[in-house]
Design a protein around this motif. Structure first.
Motif, PDB file in Angstrom:
ATOM      1  N   LEU A  70      25.221  14.245  55.062  1.00 25.51           N
ATOM      2  CA  LEU A  70      24.287  13.598  54.141  1.00 25.51           C
ATOM      3  C   LEU A  70      23.174  14.563  53.748  1.00 25.51           C
ATOM      4  CD1 LEU A  70      24.075  10.050  55.717  1.00 25.51           C
ATOM      5  CD2 LEU A  70      25.394  10.800  53.754  1.00 25.51           C
ATOM      6  N   ASP A  71      22.706  15.347  54.720  1.00 22.04           N
ATOM      7  CA  ASP A  71      21.691  16.361  54.406  1.00 22.04           C
ATOM      8  C   ASP A  71      22.246  17.361  53.395  1.00 22.04           C
ATOM      9  OD1 ASP A  71      19.895  15.204  56.010  1.00 22.04           O
ATOM     10  OD2 ASP A  71      19.889  16.739  57.569  1.00 22.04           O
ATOM     11  N   ALA A 118      28.360  10.315  64.169  1.00 27.05           N
ATOM     12  CA  ALA A 118      26.948  10.101  63.832  1.00 27.05           C
ATOM     13  C   ALA A 118      26.264  11.431  63.516  1.00 27.05           C
ATOM     14  CB  ALA A 118      26.239   9.398  64.976  1.00 27.05           C
ATOM     15  N   GLU A 119      26.502  12.388  64.383  1.00 25.90           N
ATOM     16  CA  GLU A 119      25.806  13.659  64.253  1.00 25.90           C
ATOM     17  C   GLU A 119      26.262  14.437  63.014  1.00 25.90           C
ATOM     18  OE1 GLU A 119      25.761  17.727  66.776  1.00 25.90           O
ATOM     19  OE2 GLU A 119      26.256  15.882  67.867  1.00 25.90           O
ATOM     20  N   VAL A 139      18.999  12.888  45.504  1.00 28.49           N
ATOM     21  CA  VAL A 139      18.491  12.002  46.551  1.00 28.49           C
ATOM     22  C   VAL A 139      16.989  12.190  46.708  1.00 28.49           C
ATOM     23  CG1 VAL A 139      18.573  11.465  48.993  1.00 28.49           C
ATOM     24  CG2 VAL A 139      20.676  11.981  47.762  1.00 28.49           C
ATOM     25  N   ARG A 183      19.005   7.338  62.534  1.00 27.75           N
ATOM     26  CA  ARG A 183      18.013   8.287  63.066  1.00 27.75           C
ATOM     27  C   ARG A 183      16.628   7.713  62.798  1.00 27.75           C
ATOM     28  NH1 ARG A 183      19.588  13.853  60.405  1.00 27.75           N
ATOM     29  NH2 ARG A 183      17.908  14.623  61.712  1.00 27.75           N
ATOM     30  N   ARG A 204      23.343  12.766  44.031  1.00 25.02           N
ATOM     31  CA  ARG A 204      22.932  14.159  44.206  1.00 25.02           C
ATOM     32  C   ARG A 204      21.422  14.304  44.167  1.00 25.02           C
ATOM     33  NH1 ARG A 204      25.899  17.767  40.187  1.00 25.02           N
ATOM     34  NH2 ARG A 204      25.674  15.877  38.973  1.00 25.02           N
ATOM     35  N   THR A 206      13.745  20.333  50.797  1.00 25.65           N
ATOM     36  CA  THR A 206      14.337  20.184  49.461  1.00 25.65           C
ATOM     37  C   THR A 206      14.113  18.784  48.918  1.00 25.65           C
ATOM     38  OG1 THR A 206      16.111  21.489  50.417  1.00 25.65           O
ATOM     39  CG2 THR A 206      16.419  20.740  48.163  1.00 25.65           C
ATOM     40  N   GLN A 232      22.193   4.051  58.074  1.00 30.98           N
ATOM     41  CA  GLN A 232      23.498   4.699  58.196  1.00 30.98           C
ATOM     42  C   GLN A 232      23.588   5.619  59.396  1.00 30.98           C
ATOM     43  OE1 GLN A 232      24.745   2.356  55.832  1.00 30.98           O
ATOM     44  NE2 GLN A 232      26.258   3.855  56.449  1.00 30.98           N
ATOM     45  N   THR A 233      22.678   6.560  59.466  1.00 31.15           N
ATOM     46  CA  THR A 233      22.785   7.525  60.553  1.00 31.15           C
ATOM     47  C   THR A 233      21.978   7.098  61.763  1.00 31.15           C
ATOM     48  OG1 THR A 233      21.001   8.803  59.566  1.00 31.15           O
ATOM     49  CG2 THR A 233      23.229   9.430  58.985  1.00 31.15           C
ATOM     50  N   ILE A 258      24.590  16.931  51.060  1.00 37.22           N
ATOM     51  CA  ILE A 258      24.698  16.494  49.672  1.00 37.22           C
ATOM     52  C   ILE A 258      23.331  16.187  49.078  1.00 37.22           C
ATOM     53  CG2 ILE A 258      27.068  15.656  49.848  1.00 37.22           C
ATOM     54  CD1 ILE A 258      26.063  12.891  50.046  1.00 37.22           C
ATOM     55  N   ALA A 259      22.335  15.971  49.940  1.00 39.65           N
ATOM     56  CA  ALA A 259      20.992  15.656  49.425  1.00 39.65           C
ATOM     57  C   ALA A 259      20.186  16.911  49.138  1.00 39.65           C
ATOM     58  CB  ALA A 259      20.246  14.777  50.421  1.00 39.65           C
ATOM     59  N   GLU A 260      20.560  18.022  49.775  1.00 43.68           N
ATOM     60  CA  GLU A 260      19.676  19.199  49.700  1.00 43.68           C
ATOM     61  C   GLU A 260      19.694  19.831  48.326  1.00 43.68           C
ATOM     62  OE1 GLU A 260      21.392  21.769  52.682  1.00 43.68           O
ATOM     63  OE2 GLU A 260      22.533  22.843  51.188  1.00 43.68           O
ATOM     64  N   ARG A 295      11.957  17.848  45.716  1.00 49.77           N
ATOM     65  CA  ARG A 295      12.584  17.169  44.594  1.00 49.77           C
ATOM     66  C   ARG A 295      11.834  15.880  44.267  1.00 49.77           C
ATOM     67  NH1 ARG A 295      17.693  15.748  46.475  1.00 49.77           N
ATOM     68  NH2 ARG A 295      18.498  17.776  45.906  1.00 49.77           N
ATOM     69  N   ASN A 306      27.928  13.326  60.412  1.00 50.93           N
ATOM     70  CA  ASN A 306      27.677  12.591  59.175  1.00 50.93           C
ATOM     71  C   ASN A 306      26.245  12.829  58.695  1.00 50.93           C
ATOM     72  OD1 ASN A 306      28.484  10.780  57.076  1.00 50.93           O
ATOM     73  ND2 ASN A 306      27.191   9.221  58.036  1.00 50.93           N
ATOM     74  N   ALA A 307      25.312  12.893  59.632  1.00 47.82           N
ATOM     75  CA  ALA A 307      23.921  13.176  59.257  1.00 47.82           C
ATOM     76  C   ALA A 307      23.831  14.546  58.590  1.00 47.82           C
ATOM     77  CB  ALA A 307      23.031  13.118  60.489  1.00 47.82           C
ATOM     78  N   GLU A 308      24.581  15.497  59.131  1.00 48.43           N
ATOM     79  CA  GLU A 308      24.587  16.832  58.524  1.00 48.43           C
ATOM     80  C   GLU A 308      25.181  16.794  57.126  1.00 48.43           C
ATOM     81  OE1 GLU A 308      25.859  20.385  60.826  1.00 48.43           O
ATOM     82  OE2 GLU A 308      26.099  18.917  62.437  1.00 48.43           O
ATOM     83  N   ILE A 355      26.023   1.282  53.001  1.00 48.95           N
ATOM     84  CA  ILE A 355      27.342   1.747  52.634  1.00 48.95           C
ATOM     85  C   ILE A 355      28.327   0.624  52.888  1.00 48.95           C
ATOM     86  CG2 ILE A 355      29.169   3.305  53.334  1.00 48.95           C
ATOM     87  CD1 ILE A 355      27.197   4.804  51.809  1.00 48.95           C
ATOM     88  N   GLN A 415      29.636   9.281  49.513  1.00 45.49           N
ATOM     89  CA  GLN A 415      28.361   9.554  50.172  1.00 45.49           C
ATOM     90  C   GLN A 415      28.472   9.143  51.639  1.00 45.49           C
ATOM     91  OE1 GLN A 415      25.261   7.899  47.862  1.00 45.49           O
ATOM     92  NE2 GLN A 415      23.700   9.266  48.620  1.00 45.49           N
ATOM     93  N   GLU A 416      29.484   9.666  52.296  1.00 47.22           N
ATOM     94  CA  GLU A 416      29.824   9.291  53.663  1.00 47.22           C
ATOM     95  C   GLU A 416      30.924  10.262  54.066  1.00 47.22           C
ATOM     96  OE1 GLU A 416      28.202   6.803  55.004  1.00 47.22           O
ATOM     97  OE2 GLU A 416      29.374   6.145  56.695  1.00 47.22           O
ATOM     98  N   ARG A 465      29.519   5.212  46.548  1.00 48.39           N
ATOM     99  CA  ARG A 465      29.236   4.502  47.792  1.00 48.39           C
ATOM    100  C   ARG A 465      30.185   3.345  47.990  1.00 48.39           C
ATOM    101  NH1 ARG A 465      23.627   3.767  46.456  1.00 48.39           N
ATOM    102  NH2 ARG A 465      22.709   5.764  46.869  1.00 48.39           N
ATOM    103  N   ALA A 521      16.716  20.822  54.600  1.00 45.25           N
ATOM    104  CA  ALA A 521      17.142  19.711  53.736  1.00 45.25           C
ATOM    105  C   ALA A 521      15.952  18.803  53.424  1.00 45.25           C
ATOM    106  CB  ALA A 521      18.254  18.910  54.407  1.00 45.25           C
TER     107      ALA A 521
END
Lengths: 305, 377
Positions: free
Chosen positions: B372-373, B365-366, A254, A269, A252, A76, A266-267, B375-377, A80, B368-370, B6, B194-195, B240, A73
């Motif tokens: 987000l990845d 948390a875990e 991003v 990390r 989309r 990508t 948000q996350t 929808i961003a990929e 992008r 949701n991170a996946e 968000i 987006q969540e 959002r 990800a």
């Protein structure tokens, strides 16, 4: 030489005359503020990128940085970001070059009119401009309606696929970003072109070059430093773009900055987000370093005249 | 300023209410009463328990116009009745904020406007006080949300499939997530959030999975849900904030969306029913009052939380914001014309899926991170 420049050149020579001391005292508050509110948090970010480990990263030094390779990800998103930024830079340079060229050749009155028009875009916030594009480019919006006239026949013969979409995708992001970046592209090129001695072009013409040849073989090469300066400036600024992609990208498209924000707020990390922020910083510095081989970067950003 | 995070559902509720007040859809009295009901309410009754020497309670909410309205309408009456001053802090009690506050040992909030899943996540990580159910009445909570250890269900809302009737043939009414994923018979763009909240559940049901088989979620189901979302992604715009979701409906940029029922209801009224939704397969969520560990007012805050369980005050909330009462006793008091808007009406509850907040507490948390990845990929 004025006394100020004397003082400036003497600042780093180790002699602390009262004059120098006064200079240091004058800049001390600004330096202090920078150290406290800019350098310190920045150092913290650099530190976090190696100390806070991400659950998905191996628990070793610089483990977060291995995510760059292990997470598809991220690849990508970075790809992008690069594509959008390079496209934006290229379009902004072409459009900006034309404006700068015309401006540099026009008379005083016209020049100030054009400059006013260019600078006026700074008066509108990026947020307003993004929403304005949203209105113009959405389905049923003015620009969308006009472009649809050309799009429909092309779609009928199968040259283009699907309906015309100008927002909530990468197209929208690039349109918004080019618009925002145009002044940044125009101004350095214009500054450079104003310094070009037009007699060189006249000389070329008098020696039998056509107008096109005079442009491509004399004017264009002379304006290269301006192009590089504008290109670097625009590219570096676009790398950190946040608002425009967030609004026109529809979630989309991003880009890196938006992803860093996500990972930070948000996350949570932070290992990942600080790693990406640091990588971005390093990338920007690398671009500047590379550019400095071709142009005088200090001069480019007004650090010296 | 653009919202750089968000938006929570609660924040959106307040925004929506103020918008409706401004456009004249609800009266000032209703706005004020409703805003009061979000936190506590002028209708509250104290239990008369000893308050000790607590002089002040700080409620963390999501700020904006609402904060001013709350101070005016709700803090003052509360103070008048109990002598306890109530202060609102509108800086937004996000997960990260509560975590930071407790970690730094400098807790200034007594009660936070959170949701069931995040109360579970924060509670497990020892950031919240456990609910004192000897004060708070478990019987006044909807079944399915009685088991929260660190949060008290305050009002409910649902993630529903909303659709634009104008976009489809007469009589073609989408009825759930299978139709939502069907872009052939129901053409047009879709909106997702987006969540991750509610999206795995919707995606699983889109495969035809019966509602009762969605939980418990496991790795295999998560992967299946992700592959469904990946399939829909080319036809999707991600929203959002609630306002953004309403914009997508108003501009008709999408023909269907996974939206909060409150925003769908607002558009339903604005478009005279052209925008509509179905409760069928909606994913029922609950907001929750959460008390950060070491809150300054101590256990006295639970009496205050208890006062918000009054069904009458919760009705005001439904009328003003379409937020559903957390107290099931309120459903019987709902006037007929409002039943359609009530997520906790028994008929509507029956076809929805109450969210597995315990799973969210543990995995949010875990995963949701996946998401987000993804929808961003």
């Amino acid at each position: 030489m004025t006394s100020a420049t004397v003082a400036r050149s003497g600042l780093f020579r180790g002699r602390l005359s009262p004059e120098h001391l006064a200079c240091w005292l004058l800049i001390a508050p600004a330096v202090g503020l920078l150290l406290l509110f800019y350098m310190a948090p920045l150092a913290q970010i650099l530190l976090l990128s190696v100390t806070e480990t991400d659950p998905r990263a191996p628990d070793v030094a610089f483990g977060n940085y291995s995510l760059l390779l292990s997470q598809p990800a991220l690849a990508t998103i970075i790809w992008r970001t690069l594509t959008i930024c390079l496209t934006t830079t290229a379009i902004a340079l072409v459009l900006g070059y034309a404006v700068a060229y015309v401006t540099s050749l026009s008379g005083r009155g016209q020049q100030s009119m054009i400059l006013l028009a260019v600078l006026m875009t700074f008066w509108l916030s990026v947020l307003i401009r993004s929403f304005a594009w949203l209105i113009l480019l959405r389905e049923g919006g003015e620009i969308h309606s006009i472009l649809s006239i050309f799009h429909r026949p092309l779609a009928e013969v199968g040259l283009v696929q699907g309906p015309l979409r100008l927002i909530r995708n990468e197209t929208g992001v690039i349109i918004g970003m080019v618009h925002y970046m145009l002044p940044y592209a125009i101004l350095p090129m214009l500054a450079n072109m104003r310094g070009i001695d037009l007699r060189a072009v006249m000389a070329a013409r008098s020696l039998g070059a056509s107008r096109g040849q005079a442009f491509t073989r004399v004017f264009l090469p002379l304006s290269t430093p301006g192009i590089v300066a504008s290109g670097v400036l625009v590219f570096v600024l676009t790398l950190g773009f946040f608002v425009t992609p967030a609004i026109l990208g529809g979630g989309r498209a991003v880009m890196l900055a938006e992803y860093i924000w996500f990972s930070t707020s948000q996350t949570l990390r932070w290992g990942l987000s600080t790693m990406l922020a640091t990588s971005l910083l390093v990338a920007v510095m690398a671009v500047l370093l590379l550019a400095s081989r071709f142009v005088d970067v200090q001069k480019m950003y007004g650090m010296k005249s | 300023m653009m919202k750089t995070r968000i938006q929570s559902f609660h924040e959106d509720t307040i925004e929506l209410a103020v918008e409706r007040y401004r456009s004249g859809k609800i009266s000032r009295r209703l706005l004020i009463a409703g805003l009061g009901a979000i936190g506590a309410t002028p209708l509250f009754v104290t239990s008369g328990r000893a308050q000790g020497d607590v002089r002040q309670i700080v409620m963390a909410n999501w700020g904006g116009d609402s904060s001013r309205a709350m101070e005016e309408t709700w803090c003052r009456p509360y103070t008048e009745a109990t002598g306890i001053e109530v202060i609102t802090d509108g800086s937004g009690p996000s997960l990260g904020q509560i975590r930071n506050m407790v970690e730094s040992g400098n807790v200034i909030w007594d009660v936070c406007d959170a949701n069931a899943g995040s109360s579970e996540a924060l509670g497990r990580a020892d950031y919240l006080e456990e609910v004192d159910y000897s004060v708070v009445d478990r019987e006044k909570l909807l079944e399915g949300f009685r088991g929260l250890r660190w949060g008290v269900s305050n009002y409910l809302y649902s993630f529903v499939p909303a659709f634009d009737r104008r976009a489809f043939d007469e009589g073609a009414t989408p009825n759930g997530w299978v139709d939502f994923w069907n872009i052939v018979d129901f053409p047009g763009m879709r909106a997702l959030r987006q969540e991750m909240d509610a999206h795995l559940e919707a995606a699983l049901m889109s495969t035809g999975m019966p509602i009762e088989d969605v939980y418990p979620l496991d790795r295999e189901k998560i992967e299946l849900a992700f592959s469904q979302i990946r399939k829909l992604r080319p036809h999707t715009i991600f929203w959002r904030t609630g306002a953004e979701s309403q914009q997508l409906m108003r501009n008709r940029e999408v023909t269907m969306g996974l939206f909060w029922n409150t925003r769908a209801a607002a558009m339903h009224q604005e478009t005279d029913g052209a925008w509509d939704w179905t409760w069928n397969q909606g994913i029922l969520y609950s907001g929750a009052w959460a008390v950060p560990r070491g809150n300054p007012a101590g256990p006295a805050v639970w009496d205050f939380v208890r006062s918000m369980q009054q069904p009458e005050s919760q009705l005001v909330l439904l009328e003003a914001f379409s937020n559903a009462p957390a107290n099931p006793a309120a459903a019987a008091l709902v006037p007929e014309e409002l039943k359609k808007f009530n997520a906790t009406d028994p008929d509507n509850v029956a076809v929805q899926l109450p969210v597995d907040w315990a799973w969210y507490g543990e995995n949010y948390a875990e995963v949701n991170a996946e998401y987000l990845d993804l929808i961003a990929e």
